[in-house]
Design a protein around this motif. Sequence first.
Motif, PDB file in Angstrom:
ATOM      1  N   UNK A  23       3.146   9.338  -3.402  1.00  0.00           N
ATOM      2  CA  UNK A  23       1.980  10.099  -2.974  1.00  0.00           C
ATOM      3  C   UNK A  23       1.235  10.639  -4.182  1.00  0.00           C
ATOM      4  N   UNK A  24      -0.081  10.443  -4.196  1.00  0.00           N
ATOM      5  CA  UNK A  24      -0.928  10.948  -5.276  1.00  0.00           C
ATOM      6  C   UNK A  24      -1.605  12.234  -4.837  1.00  0.00           C
ATOM      7  N   UNK A  25      -1.661  13.202  -5.747  1.00  0.00           N
ATOM      8  CA  UNK A  25      -2.334  14.469  -5.445  1.00  0.00           C
ATOM      9  C   UNK A  25      -3.036  14.971  -6.692  1.00  0.00           C
ATOM     10  N   UNK A  26      -3.993  15.885  -6.481  1.00  0.00           N
ATOM     11  CA  UNK A  26      -4.726  16.442  -7.604  1.00  0.00           C
ATOM     12  C   UNK A  26      -6.208  16.145  -7.487  1.00  0.00           C
ATOM     13  N   UNK A  27      -6.865  16.014  -8.641  1.00  0.00           N
ATOM     14  CA  UNK A  27      -8.305  15.765  -8.688  1.00  0.00           C
ATOM     15  C   UNK A  27      -8.561  14.283  -8.473  1.00  0.00           C
ATOM     16  N   UNK A  33      -6.775   1.290  -6.775  1.00  0.00           N
ATOM     17  CA  UNK A  33      -5.586   0.500  -6.462  1.00  0.00           C
ATOM     18  C   UNK A  33      -4.348   1.335  -6.730  1.00  0.00           C
ATOM     19  N   UNK A  34      -3.275   0.976  -6.044  1.00  0.00           N
ATOM     20  CA  UNK A  34      -1.963   1.563  -6.312  1.00  0.00           C
ATOM     21  C   UNK A  34      -0.954   0.431  -6.375  1.00  0.00           C
ATOM     22  N   UNK A  35       0.156   0.699  -7.023  1.00  0.00           N
ATOM     23  CA  UNK A  35       1.135  -0.362  -7.132  1.00  0.00           C
ATOM     24  C   UNK A  35       2.477   0.125  -7.606  1.00  0.00           C
ATOM     25  N   UNK A  36       3.398  -0.823  -7.670  1.00  0.00           N
ATOM     26  CA  UNK A  36       4.764  -0.551  -8.123  1.00  0.00           C
ATOM     27  C   UNK A  36       5.109  -1.497  -9.271  1.00  0.00           C
ATOM     28  N   UNK A  49       4.323  -5.170  -7.277  1.00  0.00           N
ATOM     29  CA  UNK A  49       3.304  -5.404  -6.254  1.00  0.00           C
ATOM     30  C   UNK A  49       2.182  -4.401  -6.411  1.00  0.00           C
ATOM     31  N   UNK A  50       0.972  -4.813  -6.049  1.00  0.00           N
ATOM     32  CA  UNK A  50      -0.180  -3.919  -6.071  1.00  0.00           C
ATOM     33  C   UNK A  50      -0.975  -4.079  -4.793  1.00  0.00           C
ATOM     34  N   UNK A  51      -1.758  -3.034  -4.474  1.00  0.00           N
ATOM     35  CA  UNK A  51      -2.627  -3.071  -3.307  1.00  0.00           C
ATOM     36  C   UNK A  51      -3.906  -2.330  -3.638  1.00  0.00           C
ATOM     37  N   UNK A  52      -5.035  -2.904  -3.231  1.00  0.00           N
ATOM     38  CA  UNK A  52      -6.317  -2.254  -3.467  1.00  0.00           C
ATOM     39  C   UNK A  52      -6.741  -1.490  -2.214  1.00  0.00           C
ATOM     40  N   UNK A  62       9.026 -13.126  -7.937  1.00  0.00           N
ATOM     41  CA  UNK A  62      10.434 -12.823  -7.686  1.00  0.00           C
ATOM     42  C   UNK A  62      10.662 -11.985  -6.429  1.00  0.00           C
ATOM     43  N   UNK A  63       9.604 -11.366  -5.910  1.00  0.00           N
ATOM     44  CA  UNK A  63       9.780 -10.499  -4.728  1.00  0.00           C
ATOM     45  C   UNK A  63       9.016 -10.989  -3.512  1.00  0.00           C
ATOM     46  N   UNK A  64       8.229 -12.040  -3.674  1.00  0.00           N
ATOM     47  CA  UNK A  64       7.453 -12.557  -2.543  1.00  0.00           C
ATOM     48  C   UNK A  64       8.367 -12.941  -1.383  1.00  0.00           C
ATOM     49  N   UNK A  65       7.968 -12.525  -0.200  1.00  0.00           N
ATOM     50  CA  UNK A  65       8.765 -12.823   0.984  1.00  0.00           C
ATOM     51  C   UNK A  65       9.860 -11.811   1.251  1.00  0.00           C
ATOM     52  N   UNK A  66      10.152 -10.937   0.291  1.00  0.00           N
ATOM     53  CA  UNK A  66      11.202  -9.930   0.471  1.00  0.00           C
ATOM     54  C   UNK A  66      10.636  -8.508   0.463  1.00  0.00           C
ATOM     55  N   UNK A  67       9.621  -8.276  -0.351  1.00  0.00           N
ATOM     56  CA  UNK A  67       9.029  -6.959  -0.484  1.00  0.00           C
ATOM     57  C   UNK A  67       7.650  -6.939   0.166  1.00  0.00           C
ATOM     58  N   UNK A  68       7.291  -5.796   0.736  1.00  0.00           N
ATOM     59  CA  UNK A  68       5.967  -5.618   1.323  1.00  0.00           C
ATOM     60  C   UNK A  68       5.377  -4.297   0.861  1.00  0.00           C
ATOM     61  N   UNK A  69       4.170  -4.366   0.299  1.00  0.00           N
ATOM     62  CA  UNK A  69       3.477  -3.149  -0.125  1.00  0.00           C
ATOM     63  C   UNK A  69       2.436  -2.792   0.925  1.00  0.00           C
ATOM     64  N   UNK A  70       2.304  -1.509   1.200  1.00  0.00           N
ATOM     65  CA  UNK A  70       1.302  -1.043   2.155  1.00  0.00           C
ATOM     66  C   UNK A  70       0.794   0.316   1.685  1.00  0.00           C
ATOM     67  N   UNK A  71      -0.372   0.703   2.241  1.00  0.00           N
ATOM     68  CA  UNK A  71      -0.949   1.957   1.797  1.00  0.00           C
ATOM     69  C   UNK A  71      -1.544   2.748   2.939  1.00  0.00           C
ATOM     70  N   UNK A  72      -1.556   4.059   2.772  1.00  0.00           N
ATOM     71  CA  UNK A  72      -2.218   4.969   3.702  1.00  0.00           C
ATOM     72  C   UNK A  72      -3.321   5.658   2.894  1.00  0.00           C
ATOM     73  N   UNK A  73      -4.532   5.148   3.031  1.00  0.00           N
ATOM     74  CA  UNK A  73      -5.634   5.649   2.206  1.00  0.00           C
ATOM     75  C   UNK A  73      -5.872   7.125   2.429  1.00  0.00           C
TER      76      UNK A  73
END
Length: 121
Positions: A23-27, A33-36, A49-52, A62-73
């Motif tokens: 979770x991002x907070x502040x100004x 984009x966010x990512x891991x 992984x990244x998500x815009x 190496x993680x395709x098919x196993x990891x899923x990135x998602x976001x709550x804008x």
Amino acid sequence: QVQLVESGGGLVHSGGSLRLSCAASGTIYGINAMGWYRQAPGKQRELVATITTSHSTNYADTVKGRFTISGDVAKNTVYLQMNSLKPEDTAIYYCNAEIRPSYGPTSVGYWGQGTQVTVSS
């Protein structure tokens, strides 16, 4: 100032699952984009992984098919669902965000403190 707070790391057996949150907070005027990323002992930090904000995603092979990135804008939060974990996934996982602090195109990259993921064989 901006803070990224990660949670969800831990110890899991091979084949198990974990879900990381950041979770991002502040100004924050906007987030591009966010990512891991992850860093294993003795290795360089690598993209996981990244998500815009338009929900375009990118994964390491190496993680395709196993990891899923998602976001709550609305909550400035990104998640990483990790399934079928392998011992080679063991690393410190870092959250990254490209944040616009004010109106305009300029963005700044921020990192979280990291969360340990350990997968036992």
